[in-house]
Write an enzyme that holds these catalytic residues in place. Sequence first.
Site, PDB file in Angstrom:
ATOM      1  N   SER A   9     -20.150 -49.998 -15.976  1.00 36.31           N
ATOM      2  CA  SER A   9     -19.030 -49.165 -15.523  1.00 36.31           C
ATOM      3  C   SER A   9     -18.658 -49.538 -14.089  1.00 36.31           C
ATOM      4  O   SER A   9     -19.442 -49.317 -13.155  1.00 36.31           O
ATOM      5  CB  SER A   9     -19.393 -47.681 -15.571  1.00 36.31           C
ATOM      6  OG  SER A   9     -18.394 -46.957 -14.869  1.00 36.31           O
ATOM      7  N   HIS A  34     -16.815 -51.651 -18.572  1.00 35.06           N
ATOM      8  CA  HIS A  34     -16.379 -50.268 -18.870  1.00 35.06           C
ATOM      9  C   HIS A  34     -15.449 -49.821 -17.748  1.00 35.06           C
ATOM     10  O   HIS A  34     -15.805 -49.838 -16.570  1.00 35.06           O
ATOM     11  CB  HIS A  34     -17.601 -49.351 -18.977  1.00 35.06           C
ATOM     12  CG  HIS A  34     -17.269 -47.945 -19.354  1.00 35.06           C
ATOM     13  ND1 HIS A  34     -17.008 -47.561 -20.659  1.00 35.06           N
ATOM     14  CD2 HIS A  34     -17.144 -46.822 -18.607  1.00 35.06           C
ATOM     15  CE1 HIS A  34     -16.748 -46.266 -20.691  1.00 35.06           C
ATOM     16  NE2 HIS A  34     -16.818 -45.787 -19.456  1.00 35.06           N
ATOM     17  N   ASP A  36     -13.113 -46.957 -16.242  1.00 37.01           N
ATOM     18  CA  ASP A  36     -12.896 -45.506 -16.242  1.00 37.01           C
ATOM     19  C   ASP A  36     -11.551 -45.136 -15.623  1.00 37.01           C
ATOM     20  O   ASP A  36     -11.333 -45.372 -14.431  1.00 37.01           O
ATOM     21  CB  ASP A  36     -14.016 -44.817 -15.457  1.00 37.01           C
ATOM     22  CG  ASP A  36     -15.317 -44.785 -16.237  1.00 37.01           C
ATOM     23  OD1 ASP A  36     -15.299 -44.336 -17.396  1.00 37.01           O
ATOM     24  OD2 ASP A  36     -16.345 -45.216 -15.680  1.00 37.01           O
ATOM     25  N   MET A  38      -9.158 -42.194 -14.557  1.00 27.88           N
ATOM     26  CA  MET A  38      -9.117 -40.746 -14.261  1.00 27.88           C
ATOM     27  C   MET A  38      -7.801 -40.395 -13.598  1.00 27.88           C
ATOM     28  O   MET A  38      -7.306 -41.153 -12.753  1.00 27.88           O
ATOM     29  CB  MET A  38     -10.274 -40.383 -13.334  1.00 27.88           C
ATOM     30  CG  MET A  38     -11.623 -40.797 -13.889  1.00 27.88           C
ATOM     31  SD  MET A  38     -12.959 -40.202 -12.850  1.00 27.88           S
ATOM     32  CE  MET A  38     -14.365 -41.015 -13.609  1.00 27.88           C
ATOM     33  N   HIS A  68     -11.838 -46.369 -20.902  1.00 36.17           N
ATOM     34  CA  HIS A  68     -12.182 -44.977 -21.180  1.00 36.17           C
ATOM     35  C   HIS A  68     -11.135 -44.101 -20.493  1.00 36.17           C
ATOM     36  O   HIS A  68     -11.163 -43.936 -19.273  1.00 36.17           O
ATOM     37  CB  HIS A  68     -13.607 -44.709 -20.641  1.00 36.17           C
ATOM     38  CG  HIS A  68     -14.034 -43.280 -20.697  1.00 36.17           C
ATOM     39  ND1 HIS A  68     -15.154 -42.818 -20.036  1.00 36.17           N
ATOM     40  CD2 HIS A  68     -13.503 -42.199 -21.330  1.00 36.17           C
ATOM     41  CE1 HIS A  68     -15.287 -41.515 -20.256  1.00 36.17           C
ATOM     42  NE2 HIS A  68     -14.291 -41.119 -21.024  1.00 36.17           N
ATOM     43  N   MET A  70      -9.564 -40.909 -19.291  1.00 34.33           N
ATOM     44  CA  MET A  70      -9.772 -39.491 -18.972  1.00 34.33           C
ATOM     45  C   MET A  70      -8.443 -39.017 -18.398  1.00 34.33           C
ATOM     46  O   MET A  70      -8.327 -38.710 -17.199  1.00 34.33           O
ATOM     47  CB  MET A  70     -10.932 -39.342 -17.977  1.00 34.33           C
ATOM     48  CG  MET A  70     -12.283 -39.605 -18.608  1.00 34.33           C
ATOM     49  SD  MET A  70     -13.591 -39.974 -17.421  1.00 34.33           S
ATOM     50  CE  MET A  70     -13.358 -41.737 -17.237  1.00 34.33           C
ATOM     51  N   MET A 139     -20.351 -38.544 -24.282  1.00 31.37           N
ATOM     52  CA  MET A 139     -20.583 -38.341 -22.851  1.00 31.37           C
ATOM     53  C   MET A 139     -21.936 -37.657 -22.671  1.00 31.37           C
ATOM     54  O   MET A 139     -22.186 -36.612 -23.276  1.00 31.37           O
ATOM     55  CB  MET A 139     -19.499 -37.449 -22.227  1.00 31.37           C
ATOM     56  CG  MET A 139     -18.104 -38.030 -22.174  1.00 31.37           C
ATOM     57  SD  MET A 139     -17.981 -39.626 -21.358  1.00 31.37           S
ATOM     58  CE  MET A 139     -18.550 -39.240 -19.691  1.00 31.37           C
ATOM     59  N   PHE A 145     -17.154 -38.195 -12.657  1.00 29.67           N
ATOM     60  CA  PHE A 145     -17.894 -38.769 -11.533  1.00 29.67           C
ATOM     61  C   PHE A 145     -19.067 -39.625 -12.015  1.00 29.67           C
ATOM     62  O   PHE A 145     -19.668 -39.308 -13.051  1.00 29.67           O
ATOM     63  CB  PHE A 145     -18.445 -37.659 -10.627  1.00 29.67           C
ATOM     64  CG  PHE A 145     -17.356 -36.761 -10.107  1.00 29.67           C
ATOM     65  CD1 PHE A 145     -16.610 -37.118  -8.988  1.00 29.67           C
ATOM     66  CD2 PHE A 145     -17.047 -35.585 -10.770  1.00 29.67           C
ATOM     67  CE1 PHE A 145     -15.574 -36.304  -8.538  1.00 29.67           C
ATOM     68  CE2 PHE A 145     -16.012 -34.764 -10.327  1.00 29.67           C
ATOM     69  CZ  PHE A 145     -15.268 -35.126  -9.210  1.00 29.67           C
ATOM     70  N   GLY A 147     -22.928 -41.272 -11.150  1.00 31.92           N
ATOM     71  CA  GLY A 147     -24.132 -40.831 -10.450  1.00 31.92           C
ATOM     72  C   GLY A 147     -24.691 -39.483 -10.856  1.00 31.92           C
ATOM     73  O   GLY A 147     -25.504 -38.907 -10.131  1.00 31.92           O
ATOM     74  N   ASP A 177     -22.442 -42.592 -22.408  1.00 31.98           N
ATOM     75  CA  ASP A 177     -21.880 -42.786 -21.069  1.00 31.98           C
ATOM     76  C   ASP A 177     -22.327 -41.667 -20.131  1.00 31.98           C
ATOM     77  O   ASP A 177     -21.955 -40.505 -20.326  1.00 31.98           O
ATOM     78  CB  ASP A 177     -20.343 -42.802 -21.188  1.00 31.98           C
ATOM     79  CG  ASP A 177     -19.631 -43.096 -19.877  1.00 31.98           C
ATOM     80  OD1 ASP A 177     -20.300 -43.361 -18.868  1.00 31.98           O
ATOM     81  OD2 ASP A 177     -18.376 -43.054 -19.882  1.00 31.98           O
ATOM     82  N   GLY A 178     -23.095 -42.052 -19.098  1.00 36.36           N
ATOM     83  CA  GLY A 178     -23.464 -41.099 -18.062  1.00 36.36           C
ATOM     84  C   GLY A 178     -24.964 -40.991 -17.863  1.00 36.36           C
ATOM     85  O   GLY A 178     -25.690 -40.621 -18.791  1.00 36.36           O
ATOM     86  N   SER A 200     -23.786 -46.369 -11.841  1.00 36.70           N
ATOM     87  CA  SER A 200     -24.667 -46.346 -10.669  1.00 36.70           C
ATOM     88  C   SER A 200     -26.007 -47.007 -10.975  1.00 36.70           C
ATOM     89  O   SER A 200     -26.630 -47.587 -10.086  1.00 36.70           O
ATOM     90  CB  SER A 200     -24.865 -44.903 -10.189  1.00 36.70           C
ATOM     91  OG  SER A 200     -25.345 -44.090 -11.235  1.00 36.70           O
TER      92      SER A 200
HETATM   93  C1  DX5 Z   1     -17.950 -40.613 -15.813  1.00 36.55           C
HETATM   94  C2  DX5 Z   1     -17.644 -42.003 -16.312  1.00 36.55           C
HETATM   95  C3  DX5 Z   1     -18.801 -42.926 -16.406  1.00 36.55           C
HETATM   96  C4  DX5 Z   1     -19.503 -43.202 -15.111  1.00 36.55           C
HETATM   97  C5  DX5 Z   1     -20.945 -43.343 -15.431  1.00 36.55           C
HETATM   98  O1  DX5 Z   1     -16.842 -39.810 -16.046  1.00 36.55           O
HETATM   99  O2  DX5 Z   1     -17.056 -41.950 -17.606  1.00 36.55           O
HETATM  100  O3  DX5 Z   1     -18.432 -44.149 -17.044  1.00 36.55           O
HETATM  101  O4  DX5 Z   1     -19.102 -44.365 -14.456  1.00 36.55           O
HETATM  102  O5  DX5 Z   1     -21.617 -43.488 -14.251  1.00 36.55           O
HETATM  103  P1  DX5 Z   1     -23.192 -43.396 -14.144  1.00 36.55           P
HETATM  104  O6  DX5 Z   1     -23.749 -44.537 -14.968  1.00 36.55           O
HETATM  105  O7  DX5 Z   1     -23.418 -43.544 -12.699  1.00 36.55           O
HETATM  106  O8  DX5 Z   1     -23.595 -42.060 -14.694  1.00 36.55           O
HETATM  107 ZN    ZN Z   2     -16.761 -43.821 -18.767  1.00 38.95          ZN
END
Ligand code: DX5
Ligand code: ZN
Length: 231
Positions: A9, A34, A36, A38, A68, A70, A139, A145, A147, A177-178, A200
């Site tokens: 990601s 990946h 993201d 937002m 992805h 969002m 998820m 976010f 981390g 994911d996450g 992260s």
């Molecule tokens: C969160 C994202 C994730 C995020 C995951 O909304 O969809 O893809 O980057 O980050 P980590 O691996 O740090 O949880």
């Molecule tokens: Zn994601």
Amino acid sequence: MADYLIAASILSANFARLGEEVDNVIASGADIVHFDVMDNHYVPNLTIGPLVCDALRTHGVSTPIDVHLMTKPVDRIIPDFAKAGASYITFHPEASDHVDRTLGLIRDSGCKAGLVFNPATPLTYLDYVIDKIDMILLMSVNPGFGGQSFIIATLDKLREAKNIIDQYGSDIRLEVDGGVKVDNIAEIAAAGADTFVSGSGIFNHSSQTDPNRYDSIVAKMRDELARANSI
Ligand code: DX5
Ligand code: ZN
């Protein structure tokens, strides 16, 4: 043997040097980028759009890009991402008024389609559209976010989703994911996931200047996945 894929990601990458970061993480063995997206509406954060996806393709990135979304609404932006080189486009069913239509729009645009399930979203959204799905993304944090910590209830949900896929009998990918890290990836694989998003866990790792700094972390994830395969 499960066919495991690691999706890096880029949310946790250094955006000032994004092309280089992606080159390095792919060279380290990540299989998928990946991406993201937002919108500060569906989720309380704002990131990147089709321009950046197109820039990565122009830069020479040839690995699959897993977009992805969002965003709310969803449909308006799908053709733009298809044109910008997206391979997969996944979206949250709550963000689309017409889930079946959105899935069709993604496939008609030439991309693989997926639904994303928030931690509290039931898998029943799959009931009447599973034939239009190439990827199920669970998820394991609330979206918005990087981390955050892995929500443990996702393990049961993964087992449930894996059963649904097996019963349907197709090669739908099951992505998570996450909060995915070296120390929990084997357990997550054992619960049924085959595609692992990590932000992260990969990018916030050791020296910021060593171009090979992702090698050891991706290699460790692969070792853990090999361990999960042999259980
Ligand atoms: C969160 C994202 C994730 C995020 C995951 O909304 O969809 O893809 O980057 O980050 P980590 O691996 O740090 O949880
Ligand atoms: Zn994601």
